[in-house]
Scaffold this motif. Structure first.
Motif, PDB file in Angstrom:
ATOM      1  N   ARG A  51       0.833  -1.204   0.000  1.00 29.06           N
ATOM      2  CA  ARG A  51       0.000   0.000   0.000  1.00 29.06           C
ATOM      3  C   ARG A  51       0.867   1.253   0.000  1.00 29.06           C
ATOM      4  N   GLU A  52       1.996   1.194   0.667  1.00 30.57           N
ATOM      5  CA  GLU A  52       2.901   2.343   0.679  1.00 30.57           C
ATOM      6  C   GLU A  52       3.442   2.638  -0.721  1.00 30.57           C
ATOM      7  N   GLN A  53       3.714   1.605  -1.488  1.00 31.84           N
ATOM      8  CA  GLN A  53       4.274   1.800  -2.821  1.00 31.84           C
ATOM      9  C   GLN A  53       3.223   2.141  -3.863  1.00 31.84           C
ATOM     10  N   THR A  54       1.997   1.675  -3.685  1.00 32.57           N
ATOM     11  CA  THR A  54       0.967   1.868  -4.712  1.00 32.57           C
ATOM     12  C   THR A  54      -0.042   2.938  -4.354  1.00 32.57           C
ATOM     13  N   GLY A  55      -0.171   3.273  -3.067  1.00 31.97           N
ATOM     14  CA  GLY A  55      -1.253   4.142  -2.636  1.00 31.97           C
ATOM     15  C   GLY A  55      -2.533   3.354  -2.446  1.00 31.97           C
ATOM     16  N   THR A  56      -3.464   3.938  -1.710  1.00 30.71           N
ATOM     17  CA  THR A  56      -4.708   3.218  -1.408  1.00 30.71           C
ATOM     18  C   THR A  56      -5.504   2.903  -2.668  1.00 30.71           C
ATOM     19  N   GLU A  57      -5.654   3.876  -3.549  1.00 25.81           N
ATOM     20  CA  GLU A  57      -6.426   3.655  -4.765  1.00 25.81           C
ATOM     21  C   GLU A  57      -5.742   2.639  -5.674  1.00 25.81           C
ATOM     22  N   GLY A  58      -4.431   2.776  -5.826  1.00 23.05           N
ATOM     23  CA  GLY A  58      -3.699   1.809  -6.645  1.00 23.05           C
ATOM     24  C   GLY A  58      -3.758   0.413  -6.062  1.00 23.05           C
ATOM     25  N   PHE A  59      -3.721   0.318  -4.733  1.00 23.66           N
ATOM     26  CA  PHE A  59      -3.806  -0.996  -4.083  1.00 23.66           C
ATOM     27  C   PHE A  59      -5.147  -1.659  -4.373  1.00 23.66           C
ATOM     28  N   LEU A  60      -6.231  -0.907  -4.282  1.00 24.74           N
ATOM     29  CA  LEU A  60      -7.551  -1.476  -4.523  1.00 24.74           C
ATOM     30  C   LEU A  60      -7.710  -1.910  -5.983  1.00 24.74           C
ATOM     31  N   VAL A  61      -7.194  -1.097  -6.910  1.00 23.36           N
ATOM     32  CA  VAL A  61      -7.267  -1.478  -8.322  1.00 23.36           C
ATOM     33  C   VAL A  61      -6.439  -2.735  -8.572  1.00 23.36           C
ATOM     34  N   GLY A  62      -5.216  -2.750  -8.029  1.00 26.33           N
ATOM     35  CA  GLY A  62      -4.360  -3.929  -8.197  1.00 26.33           C
ATOM     36  C   GLY A  62      -4.971  -5.176  -7.590  1.00 26.33           C
ATOM     37  N   LEU A  63      -5.601  -5.031  -6.417  1.00 27.76           N
ATOM     38  CA  LEU A  63      -6.253  -6.179  -5.765  1.00 27.76           C
ATOM     39  C   LEU A  63      -7.394  -6.714  -6.617  1.00 27.76           C
ATOM     40  N   GLY A  64      -8.218  -5.833  -7.158  1.00 22.97           N
ATOM     41  CA  GLY A  64      -9.344  -6.271  -7.970  1.00 22.97           C
ATOM     42  C   GLY A  64      -8.926  -6.981  -9.243  1.00 22.97           C
ATOM     43  N   LEU A  65      -7.817  -6.533  -9.856  1.00 21.18           N
ATOM     44  CA  LEU A  65      -7.360  -7.178 -11.087  1.00 21.18           C
ATOM     45  C   LEU A  65      -6.541  -8.443 -10.796  1.00 21.18           C
ATOM     46  N   ALA A  66      -5.766  -8.431  -9.729  1.00 18.62           N
ATOM     47  CA  ALA A  66      -4.886  -9.570  -9.432  1.00 18.62           C
ATOM     48  C   ALA A  66      -5.651 -10.801  -8.985  1.00 18.62           C
ATOM     49  N   VAL A  67      -6.852 -10.615  -8.458  1.00 20.89           N
ATOM     50  CA  VAL A  67      -7.600 -11.757  -7.946  1.00 20.89           C
ATOM     51  C   VAL A  67      -8.251 -12.563  -9.068  1.00 20.89           C
ATOM     52  N   LEU A  68      -8.325 -12.014 -10.271  1.00 16.96           N
ATOM     53  CA  LEU A  68      -9.064 -12.675 -11.348  1.00 16.96           C
ATOM     54  C   LEU A  68      -8.535 -14.067 -11.696  1.00 16.96           C
ATOM     55  N   PRO A  69      -7.222 -14.280 -11.866  1.00 21.25           N
ATOM     56  CA  PRO A  69      -6.776 -15.626 -12.256  1.00 21.25           C
ATOM     57  C   PRO A  69      -6.696 -16.613 -11.098  1.00 21.25           C
ATOM     58  N   VAL A  70      -6.822 -16.143  -9.863  1.00 19.44           N
ATOM     59  CA  VAL A  70      -6.610 -17.025  -8.706  1.00 19.44           C
ATOM     60  C   VAL A  70      -7.617 -18.172  -8.667  1.00 19.44           C
ATOM     61  N   PRO A  71      -8.928 -17.922  -8.791  1.00 23.25           N
ATOM     62  CA  PRO A  71      -9.865 -19.058  -8.751  1.00 23.25           C
ATOM     63  C   PRO A  71      -9.622 -20.087  -9.855  1.00 23.25           C
ATOM     64  N   LEU A  72      -9.238 -19.627 -11.042  1.00 23.37           N
ATOM     65  CA  LEU A  72      -8.992 -20.560 -12.139  1.00 23.37           C
ATOM     66  C   LEU A  72      -7.783 -21.442 -11.846  1.00 23.37           C
ATOM     67  N   LEU A  73      -6.723 -20.846 -11.332  1.00 28.32           N
ATOM     68  CA  LEU A  73      -5.522 -21.627 -11.031  1.00 28.32           C
ATOM     69  C   LEU A  73      -5.775 -22.606  -9.884  1.00 28.32           C
ATOM     70  N   ILE A  74      -6.456 -22.147  -8.835  1.00 27.17           N
ATOM     71  CA  ILE A  74      -6.754 -23.032  -7.710  1.00 27.17           C
ATOM     72  C   ILE A  74      -7.642 -24.186  -8.165  1.00 27.17           C
ATOM     73  N   ALA A  75      -8.641 -23.883  -9.011  1.00 25.00           N
ATOM     74  CA  ALA A  75      -9.524 -24.939  -9.506  1.00 25.00           C
ATOM     75  C   ALA A  75      -8.756 -25.944 -10.350  1.00 25.00           C
ATOM     76  N   ALA A  76      -7.800 -25.472 -11.155  1.00 22.41           N
ATOM     77  CA  ALA A  76      -7.008 -26.388 -11.983  1.00 22.41           C
ATOM     78  C   ALA A  76      -6.165 -27.318 -11.118  1.00 22.41           C
ATOM     79  N   PHE A  77      -5.526 -26.774 -10.102  1.00 25.58           N
ATOM     80  CA  PHE A  77      -4.712 -27.630  -9.223  1.00 25.58           C
ATOM     81  C   PHE A  77      -5.586 -28.552  -8.382  1.00 25.58           C
ATOM     82  N   ARG A  78      -6.741 -28.077  -7.987  1.00 21.95           N
ATOM     83  CA  ARG A  78      -7.645 -28.942  -7.216  1.00 21.95           C
ATOM     84  C   ARG A  78      -8.161 -30.083  -8.083  1.00 21.95           C
ATOM     85  N   TRP A  79      -8.449 -29.799  -9.363  1.00 21.15           N
ATOM     86  CA  TRP A  79      -8.878 -30.861 -10.274  1.00 21.15           C
ATOM     87  C   TRP A  79      -7.786 -31.909 -10.424  1.00 21.15           C
ATOM     88  N   LEU A  80      -6.557 -31.454 -10.524  1.00 23.55           N
ATOM     89  CA  LEU A  80      -5.440 -32.385 -10.653  1.00 23.55           C
ATOM     90  C   LEU A  80      -5.309 -33.270  -9.420  1.00 23.55           C
TER      91      LEU A  80
END
Length: 476
Positions: A51-80
């Motif tokens: 948060r110090e490096q990105t700022g509050t607004e940048g942190f929230l934007v980064g969090l919203g975009l970074a979470v997108l591939p997580v469920p797909l990757l977790i589901a792929a490994f769980r399927w395996l």
């Protein structure tokens, strides 16, 4: 090779005399509490740093975009991991370690090393390049490998082979990439705020395309090599100490090398990144994906080949090894139980499938001379778990075996024969769907508190059975 009593101790019988109280630091709640506290503190610190490096607004934007591939990757490994699913707590620990502890170690160590090199050489540009291609791969892969090592040492019972190593390493790397993507995307958003960039031409859009769309598998791909090394070490014998050390180290070195090659692709010219991506990363990703799926199919084959010994001993019905060795049949069994008996019964069938798979892997290790000292105790524990769930799971699995097998042709005699009887073997010997064939005419159903066969050694006491796809009485 360890030997033990052929009869598992009954759960109600104390073993080894009186109970001894463990020291307070050995108690489970103390260890879990310390681990959760460590990860929580790491998470708070890394949250503050990002948060110090990105700022509050940048942190929230980064969090919203970074979470997108997580469920797909977790589901792929769980399927395996569906053949022999590991506990969710192991996956949660792996993800939390990657996202919190490993990310914190990486951001602190990388920043310190880069600043030190820049001060020592008075060349900040070279320091950044060296930090990205040498320091970061070593630090980040070591930090992620620490989670796999901890699970390998302290959750050894859940770490049985290559698939477990791939899944745990991949989930750890997914957590690490999640935190790193928040930092990169948040920083890119802050840059666009200063320069006025927006839309497709913005730095945020370019960063999102490269890190989320093109290469969400990059960090998991690197760390999976470490996981394969630990998985191969798990298959090694207890006395193969050199192999158990060198294989994980080799996997870690390969992960570092691939990571360094990927980070250095930006220095290979205008098209260096695309050349490395298309000529190296994508083929490697395809190869490792094929290896993981092939290993998964091999695990199913192990289930079909090892469980018939327990059919002969009376613990399983003849159709169960076939059903347990097919993911389609397993799903049909769970659906059947859930449809007729409720969700609790479907969970019972799923537990039965997991215990039976663990039993097959345990016997496979024992037959190959890689049994641990607790082989007999672990086998008895798994058999008791199966026995306690058999009334719900067995009908569902036998139904699944009938449904997933092709129709059985019944050969009638050419002319009436007085006293004609069906042959002892072959399609005509298949039992009626409502009939549960006795597993071997001379086999008996042992009490759930005893082993399949008494003897001096846990594995050679079982009757021999051909190493081929499991017999299904409902299949021609």
């Amino acid at each position: 090779m360890a030997t033990s009593s052929p009869y598992p101790t009954h759960p109600g019988v104390p073993v080894g005399g009186g109970l001894r109280h463990a020291h307070w630091w050995r108690r489970r709640w103390v260890r879990y509490g310390a681990l959760i506290t460590l990860l929580a503190l790491s998470g708070l610190v890394i949250l503050a740093l990002v948060r110090e490096q990105t700022g509050t607004e940048g942190f929230l934007v980064g969090l919203g975009l970074a979470v997108l591939p997580v469920p797909l990757l977790i589901a792929a490994f769980r399927w395996l991991d569906r053949v022999d699913p590991g506990p969710w707590r192991n996956l949660l620990f792996a993800f939390a370690w990657g996202a919190c502890a490993a990310a914190l170690i990486a951001i602190i160590a990388n920043s310190f090393a880069t600043r030190w090199i820049a001060t020592a050489t008075a060349d900040p540009a070279s320091a950044d390049t060296l930090g990205a291609t040498v320091i970061a791969p070593v630090v980040e892969e070591s930090a992620k490998a620490a989670a796999v090592l901890l699970l390998f040492l302290f959750r050894r019972r859940d770490f049985t082979g290559i698939v477990d190593g791939v899944v745990l390493a991949g989930v750890t790397a997914t957590g690490f990439a999640f935190t790193e993507n928040i930092l990169y995307l948040g920083t890119a958003f802050g840059t666009d705020q200063l320069t006025g960039g927006s839309g497709i031409a913005s730095v945020t859009a370019a960063t999102f395309f490269v890190r989320i769309v093109m290469s969400p598998f990059a960090h998991p791909l690197f760390t999976v090599l470490t996981g394969i090394g630990f998985g191969l070490a798990a298959l090694a014998g207890q006395r193969q100490y050199l192999r158990r050390v060198l294989l994980p180290l080799s996997g870690l070195l390969l992960a570092m090398g691939m990571h360094a090659f990927w980070n250095g692709s930006a220095t290979f010219g205008d098209y260096g990144f695309l050349a490395v991506y298309g000529g190296f990363m994508v083929p490697t990703f395809g190869l490792l994906t094929w290896l993981a799926i092939w290993t998964r199919q091999r695990e199913l084959r192990t289930v079909r080949e090892e469980l018939p010994a327990y059919v002969v001993a009376g613990w399983l019905s003849p159709a169960e090894p076939f059903a347990l060795g097919s993911m389609h049949a397993r799903r049909v069994a769970r659906q059947y139980a859930g449809r007729h008996l409720g969700k609790a019964s479907a969970r019972t069938v799923a537990q039965y499938e997991a215990y039976a798979t663990s039993l097959a892997f345990l016997r496979h290790q024992g037959r190959r001379g890689r049994a641990r000292a607790d082989f007999a105790a672990r086998e008895g524990e798994l058999l008791r778990e199966l026995w306690n769930r058999r009334e719900v799971a067995r009908p569902a699995l036998e139904y699944a075996a009938r449904i997933t097998a092709p129709p059985v042709p019944v050969a009638a005699p050419y002319w009436p024969m007085q006293g004609w009887a069906a042959p002892a073997h072959g399609p005509a010997a298949a039992p009626h769907p409502g009939h549960h064939p006795h597993p071997g005419h001379q086999a008996h159903h042992p009490h759930p508190g005893q082993h399949a066969h008494p003897g001096q050694h846990p594995y050679p006491t079982y009757p021999s059975y051909p190493a081929q796809p499991a017999y299904n009485p409902y299949r021609p």
